[in-house]
Design a protein around this motif. Structure first.
Motif, mmCIF file in Angstrom:
data_model
loop_
_atom_site.group_PDB
_atom_site.id
_atom_site.type_symbol
_atom_site.label_atom_id
_atom_site.label_comp_id
_atom_site.label_asym_id
_atom_site.label_seq_id
_atom_site.Cartn_x
_atom_site.Cartn_y
_atom_site.Cartn_z
ATOM 1 N N HIS A 9 0.830 -1.201 0.069
ATOM 2 C CA HIS A 9 0.087 0.000 0.025
ATOM 3 C C HIS A 9 0.921 1.224 -0.054
ATOM 4 O O HIS A 9 0.327 2.402 -0.536
ATOM 5 C CB HIS A 9 -0.910 0.106 1.370
ATOM 6 C CG HIS A 9 -1.934 -0.849 0.921
ATOM 7 N ND1 HIS A 9 -3.203 -0.889 0.154
ATOM 8 C CD2 HIS A 9 -2.421 -2.053 1.791
ATOM 9 C CE1 HIS A 9 -4.061 -1.814 0.211
ATOM 10 N NE2 HIS A 9 -3.472 -2.577 1.150
ATOM 11 N N ILE A 63 2.517 1.669 -3.919
ATOM 12 C CA ILE A 63 1.549 1.770 -5.252
ATOM 13 C C ILE A 63 0.620 3.008 -4.899
ATOM 14 O O ILE A 63 -0.208 3.111 -3.922
ATOM 15 C CB ILE A 63 0.480 0.425 -5.189
ATOM 16 C CG1 ILE A 63 1.283 -0.834 -5.503
ATOM 17 C CG2 ILE A 63 -0.529 0.829 -6.436
ATOM 18 C CD1 ILE A 63 0.516 -2.058 -5.601
ATOM 19 N N LEU A 97 -2.272 4.886 -5.189
ATOM 20 C CA LEU A 97 -3.608 4.665 -5.649
ATOM 21 C C LEU A 97 -4.330 5.899 -6.365
ATOM 22 O O LEU A 97 -5.349 5.903 -6.899
ATOM 23 C CB LEU A 97 -4.656 4.216 -4.508
ATOM 24 C CG LEU A 97 -4.120 3.025 -3.995
ATOM 25 C CD1 LEU A 97 -5.057 2.687 -2.688
ATOM 26 C CD2 LEU A 97 -3.923 1.772 -4.831
ATOM 27 N N GLN A 156 -5.068 4.319 -11.904
ATOM 28 C CA GLN A 156 -4.672 2.900 -11.895
ATOM 29 C C GLN A 156 -5.554 1.860 -11.927
ATOM 30 O O GLN A 156 -6.802 2.343 -11.559
ATOM 31 C CB GLN A 156 -3.569 3.063 -10.714
ATOM 32 C CG GLN A 156 -2.564 4.075 -10.669
ATOM 33 C CD GLN A 156 -1.415 3.536 -11.402
ATOM 34 O OE1 GLN A 156 -1.199 2.405 -11.932
ATOM 35 N NE2 GLN A 156 -0.379 4.602 -11.466
ATOM 36 N N GLU A 201 -5.952 -0.379 -9.736
ATOM 37 C CA GLU A 201 -6.403 -0.694 -8.383
ATOM 38 C C GLU A 201 -7.561 0.264 -7.862
ATOM 39 O O GLU A 201 -8.325 -0.267 -7.032
ATOM 40 C CB GLU A 201 -5.211 -0.111 -7.398
ATOM 41 C CG GLU A 201 -4.108 -1.208 -7.290
ATOM 42 C CD GLU A 201 -3.120 -1.034 -8.458
ATOM 43 O OE1 GLU A 201 -3.176 0.160 -9.496
ATOM 44 O OE2 GLU A 201 -2.347 -1.632 -8.968
ATOM 45 N N GLN A 202 -7.794 1.406 -8.693
ATOM 46 C CA GLN A 202 -8.891 2.253 -8.588
ATOM 47 C C GLN A 202 -10.287 1.627 -8.952
ATOM 48 O O GLN A 202 -11.212 2.082 -8.683
ATOM 49 C CB GLN A 202 -8.727 3.551 -8.935
ATOM 50 C CG GLN A 202 -7.539 4.297 -8.540
ATOM 51 C CD GLN A 202 -7.315 5.533 -8.972
ATOM 52 O OE1 GLN A 202 -7.709 5.976 -10.264
ATOM 53 N NE2 GLN A 202 -7.120 6.767 -8.390
ATOM 54 N N TRP A 237 -11.366 -1.540 -8.696
ATOM 55 C CA TRP A 237 -12.097 -2.727 -7.768
ATOM 56 C C TRP A 237 -13.232 -2.283 -6.607
ATOM 57 O O TRP A 237 -14.217 -2.854 -6.679
ATOM 58 C CB TRP A 237 -11.018 -3.481 -7.293
ATOM 59 C CG TRP A 237 -10.210 -4.082 -8.217
ATOM 60 C CD1 TRP A 237 -8.790 -3.974 -8.085
ATOM 61 C CD2 TRP A 237 -10.428 -4.817 -9.578
ATOM 62 N NE1 TRP A 237 -8.099 -4.451 -9.329
ATOM 63 C CE2 TRP A 237 -9.377 -5.053 -10.116
ATOM 64 C CE3 TRP A 237 -11.608 -5.184 -10.171
ATOM 65 C CZ2 TRP A 237 -9.175 -5.677 -11.496
ATOM 66 C CZ3 TRP A 237 -11.441 -5.902 -11.466
ATOM 67 C CH2 TRP A 237 -10.262 -6.063 -12.149
#
Length: 209
Positions: free
Chosen positions: A30, A33, A35, A158, A160-161, A163
């Motif tokens: 965390h 990366i 976010l 990204q 990751e944003q 989900w």
């Protein structure tokens, strides 16, 4: 465990500064990366990645301009025949274009499939396509030309944003999530890059405000 194996593992732990049977701490991913990167121009980053992947983009001021833009695309590429469009886009003014429209999935005889993307990933230039009744998955893979309607407000920095948005209570669970990064291509035959080997030969984004 043999004594020689125990000795080897003990030497490894000693070199790593670990005690015997110590628990490996989880990686602080965390912290590594990002976010959210507010300073990054998502549109410019997205555009730069599209140039690498071979996807073209056309800006529209309003989603009601989509039918006219599709008709112009057909004229420029001399494409004829019925178009398959996603039910999510069926309420747009298609009757003004004179195009033959089939609402729903494609059955292989449509040269163009027009679908609506859920989001775009700026870091990779990927399109996020949700397979459901409003956007049949066949539109993404069967036609030779894949036209995708994407709202500028749905650009994400990204992957990751994505989900957390899909797990939102207001969002229906899709049948599948497809990430499309460029048209279908292969270089397996003679080392030459060929498009349309096992999917659309071209991907064109209609970006709306």
């Amino acid at each position: 465990m043999s004594s020689s194996r125990q000795e080897i593992l003990a030497n490894v732990r000693k070199a790593l500064g670990r005690e015997a049977y110590s628990v490996i701490k989880p990686h602080p991913y965390h912290e590594r990366i990002a976010l959210s990167e507010a300073s990054v121009d998502l549109y410019q980053q997205f555009l730069a990645r599209l140039k690498v992947t071979g996807v073209t983009l056309e800006e529209l001021t309003d989603i009601t301009q989509v039918p006219e833009a599709v008709a112009t695309f057909c004229t420029q590429h001399q494409l004829h025949g019925p178009l398959a469009i996603a039910p999510a886009l069926a309420s747009l003014p298609w009757q003004q274009t004179g195009l033959q429209i089939d609402v729903g999935t494609t059955h292989g005889h449509h040269p163009i499939g027009v679908a609506q993307a859920f989001a775009g990933i700026a870091a990779t230039g990927s399109l996020v396509m949700l397979a459901n009744a409003d956007n049949p998955a066949g539109l993404n893979f069967l036609p030779e030309y894949h036209l995708v309607v994407l709202a500028r407000s749905h650009l994400l920095s990204q992957l990751e944003q994505l989900w957390p948005l899909l797990s939102s209570p207001s969002e229906r669970i899709p049948q599948a999530v497809h990430l499309i990064t460029g048209p279908s291509s292969t270089a397996d035959i003679g080392g030459q890059l060929l498009y349309g080997a096992h999917g659309p030969r071209a991907v064109h984004i209609l970006l709306t405000d």
